[in-house]
Enzyme design. Structure first.
Site, mmCIF file in Angstrom:
data_model
loop_
_atom_site.group_PDB
_atom_site.id
_atom_site.type_symbol
_atom_site.label_atom_id
_atom_site.label_comp_id
_atom_site.label_asym_id
_atom_site.label_seq_id
_atom_site.Cartn_x
_atom_site.Cartn_y
_atom_site.Cartn_z
ATOM 1 N N GLU A 133 -44.850 47.724 -13.749
ATOM 2 C CA GLU A 133 -44.466 48.495 -14.490
ATOM 3 C C GLU A 133 -43.611 47.792 -15.579
ATOM 4 O OE1 GLU A 133 -41.647 51.360 -12.823
ATOM 5 O OE2 GLU A 133 -43.197 52.078 -11.477
ATOM 6 N N LYS B 79 -40.102 46.496 -17.303
ATOM 7 C CA LYS B 79 -38.635 46.718 -17.112
ATOM 8 C C LYS B 79 -38.205 46.866 -18.317
ATOM 9 C CE LYS B 79 -35.239 44.707 -14.631
ATOM 10 N NZ LYS B 79 -34.061 44.703 -15.432
ATOM 11 N N CYS C 106 -5.974 38.380 -50.751
ATOM 12 C CA CYS C 106 -6.899 37.217 -49.999
ATOM 13 C C CYS C 106 -8.123 36.993 -50.924
ATOM 14 C CB CYS C 106 -7.225 37.893 -48.643
ATOM 15 S SG CYS C 106 -8.185 36.809 -47.630
#
Ligand code: IVH
Length: 653
Positions: A98, A100, A416
């Protein structure tokens, strides 16, 4: 019937009705249930939207511990496993191969055909009860189909966020300057642990199942049990194969190592399992994992290169992102020069030093990442340890970190430079104020000292601009005109343009629709904010913080003075209807009676949704002259209804 359509769509991927019809049926059922609470059923498909808000997950013990698998990256060890199994069993056996799946594991318990509980793996012995969240996953059956299922059983599988959803989610997070998910696995497990099932539902998780457990299973073999589970309505991968030799196993591995790149979800290897349950029992378990199974992991593509430096970038909302600058190296077909370092915790965990030879990997991730340091290559002349900056690299302000969040940000919003420029760039974008200027112009105007915030834009005069290098009279005039026109931009876009943290385009629309004016929004309480659909705690807090700041209130007052729209237009308010509620419409071609933008606005004002591309979700195409042939063909194929402008206008009468 709704469950049938749900199954057709999410498990078989073969819907027989349009999404619109499906949603309509769902709404009808919801209304029926509200009107007749006596018909309410805990398994009703309406509960999939998720409504019960759990504050904490309950921990529950697993009936059967959730073990992991022995892992290997070597084909040789796979062969060892095969031969060991053959020797121990000493009789013919089958191996089921199968994929994973690389998500987060889940265990579901069914009793009398109903989903009663969903538990995460946790520590293997006990996990979190995440039933409410799991119920929002549309491919998971709340009630089983067919017959022959045991009175009580457990089924295990993987919860996954498909690639397409992962990309969409990260794009959205990027636009909001929220930290990105490193891979679909983190995104899936993070989503499953959210405390808000409605938010979970919006993320479109999927789930594949690979392990059936219980006392009275239908068959004596793993493969056949899963086939039975498929008939009960579970999404069982159809790529599993029974193998009768090691050769067949290796063919499967070779095939899927390549082919997996075309799958909609992430995989990281293959799993081999002895098929017969009797043989599985004979082989038994070690302390950690079954002897009857093994996982072979695909090699992620990896390269080694030198870490030259680390830079810290400051975004529009002040979020500081660490980026590794690397000696260019070839990885999976592209030259990699930079890699993401994500956040301070990751840098700390890697113990990085400048000049280190680092491993760069491109697994499932879009952005390559540094996964480790080659310690053997470290010279005696160890470079400086990489530390996350404590002060803003642009303005020197000490950085702050919000509780529960990984990211640091610079709080000096209004002083900033990249934040100032970033805010102006955001403000002028097409989806906000649509002012005809690019990032370089913003840079020029900021450097020349002409603008420090978005309100300053409206003080610009043609004569200031022509003084600048590269500015001709014509472009100056155009910019002034564009600024002039922006005063007509509707309130929700102004609100979006302000760049309040977490207030994106959609949130801005919702807030505008709910509060009507900036004044009302500024006075809204936490409770009033969170009462609005899709406005959660985090957004509410951010809005409150924004308006609590005197400087922001002054900025808004100035913008108002310059004539920007700070409320929804009363006219639009009156014109609002829900005539197109629930309908998704695609506009295509050119029109005689109104512009495309006007039609778009009309659709929204009347409760409909605009979409840019024709799909199964499209209800109508509003077609003008010169509609594209590709769209026409797709519409015909999907059976989407095409309407022309007169018909459309009639619908609104
Ligand atoms: S079987 C006792 N099959 O990999 C055997 N696991 O370390 C139970 N996984 O926790 C697991 N795909 O989350 C199995 N086809 C598959 C799988 C799979 C992914 C995950 C699962 C498990 C981990 C094993």
């Amino acid at each position: 019937m709704l469950e049938q359509h749900n199954y057709n769509y999410y498990v078989l991927s073969a819907p027989t009705i349009s999404d619109f019809e499906f949603d309509k049926m769902m709404r009808e059922l919801q209304e029926l249930e509200t009107a007749h609470p006596e018909f309410d059923d805990p398994d009703s498909p309406t509960h999939r939207v998720g409504s019960d808000l759990s504050k904490e997950f309950e921990q529950v013990e697993h009936t059967y511990p959730m073990l992991s698998l022995g892992n290997t990256y070597s084909e040789e060890e796979v062969l060892d496993f095969y031969e060991r199994t053959a020797r121990s069993l000493n009789e013919p056996f089958e191996i089921v191969a199968e994929l994973k799946y690389d998500g987060t594991s889940i265990s579901l318990i069914y009793k009398k055909g109903r989903l009663v509980r969903a538990v995460t793996r946790g520590d293997g012995v006990r996990g979190d009860d995440v039933t409410a969240n799991v119920k929002t996953i549309r491919s998971i059956p709340l009630r089983l189909r067919g017959t022959g299922y045991p009175e009580e059983f457990e089924i295990r599988g993987e919860v996954l966020l498909p690639w397409a959803e992962f990309d969409r989610l990260n794009k959205e997070r990027e636009a909001q300057e929220e930290p990105l998910f490193a891979n679909p696995r983190n995104a899936a497990s993070g989503t499953l642990k959210l405390q808000n099932p409605a938010l979970v539902a919006s993320r479109k998780l999927d789930a594949y199942f690979y392990y059936l457990l219980g006392e009275q299973l239908p068959a004596e073999s793993h493969y056949e049990n899963l086939q039975a589970a498929r008939a009960w309505g579970f999404k069982i991968p159809d790529v599993m194969r029974k193998c009768h030799s090691a050769k067949e196993v290796f063919e499967y591995i070779a095939h899927w190592d390549v082919e997996r790149k075309n799958l909609p979800v992430a995989t990281d290897g293959i799993v081999l399992k002895v098929n017969s349950l009797r043989q599985q029992r004979n082989l038994g378990f070690t302390a950690k994992s079954p002897r009857w199974a093994i996982a072979y992991k695909f090699q992620a593509e990896r390269a080694e290169t030198r870490l030259n430096s680390v830079s810290f970038q400051v975004g529009r909302t002040g979020t500081v992102t660490p980026v590794a600058n690397l000696e260019p190296v070839l990885l999976a077909g592209t030259v990699v020069k930079r890699a993401s370092l994500h956040n301070a915790d990751i840098i700390e965990g890697l113990d990085l030093h400048l000049g280190d030879q680092v491993y760069v990997e491109k697994g499932g991730e879009i952005i390559p990442k540094i996964v480790g340091v080659n310690m053997d290559a470290r010279s005696l002349l160890l470079g400086d340890k990489v530390r996350f900056v404590r002060t803003c690299p642009e303005c020197g302000t000490p950085l702050v970190r919000q509780e529960g969040e990984a990211a640091y940000y610079c709080p000096n919003e209004l002083g900033c430079p990249p934040q100032i420029k970033g805010k102006i760039i955001h403000f002028v974008t097409r989806k906000a104020m649509n002012i005809n200027m690019g990032p370089e112009t913003v840079e020029d105007l900021y450097e020349a000292g002409l603008v420090h915030d978005v309100a300053d834009l409206y003080t610009l005069r043609e004569q200031d601009l022509v003084m600048l290098e590269r500015w001709a009279e014509k472009s100056a005039r155009n910019l002034i005109r564009s600024l002039e026109e922006s005063r007509q931009v509707p309130f929700e876009r102004v609100l979006f343009g302000l760049g309040i943290r977490y207030v994106g385009e959609t949130v801005a629309k919702r807030l505008a629709a709910a509060f009507h004016s900036i004044e009302a929004l500024g006075k809204a309480t936490f409770e009033e904010l969170t009462a609005v659909d899709e406005i959660g705690d985090r957004i509410a807090r951010s809005v409150l913080d924004y308006f609590a700041d005197e400087k922001n209130r002054t900025l808004i007052a100035r913008l108002k003075e310059y004539g920007l729209r700070m409320a929804i237009d009363e006219g639009t308010l009156a014109e609002r209807s829900d005539k197109l509620s629930g309908l998704t419409i695609v506009i295509s071609g050119t029109f005689a009676r109104h512009s495309r933008d006007e039609y778009k606005a009309m659709i929204e004002r009347n409760g409909g949704k605009n979409s840019g591309s024709v799909s199964g979700k499209t209800d109508y195409i509003l077609a003008g002259e010169n509609m594209g042939p590709a769209k026409l063909e797709k519409a015909a194929k999907l059976g989407v209804k095409i309407i022309h402008e007169d018909e459309f206008l009639k619908m609104l009468e």
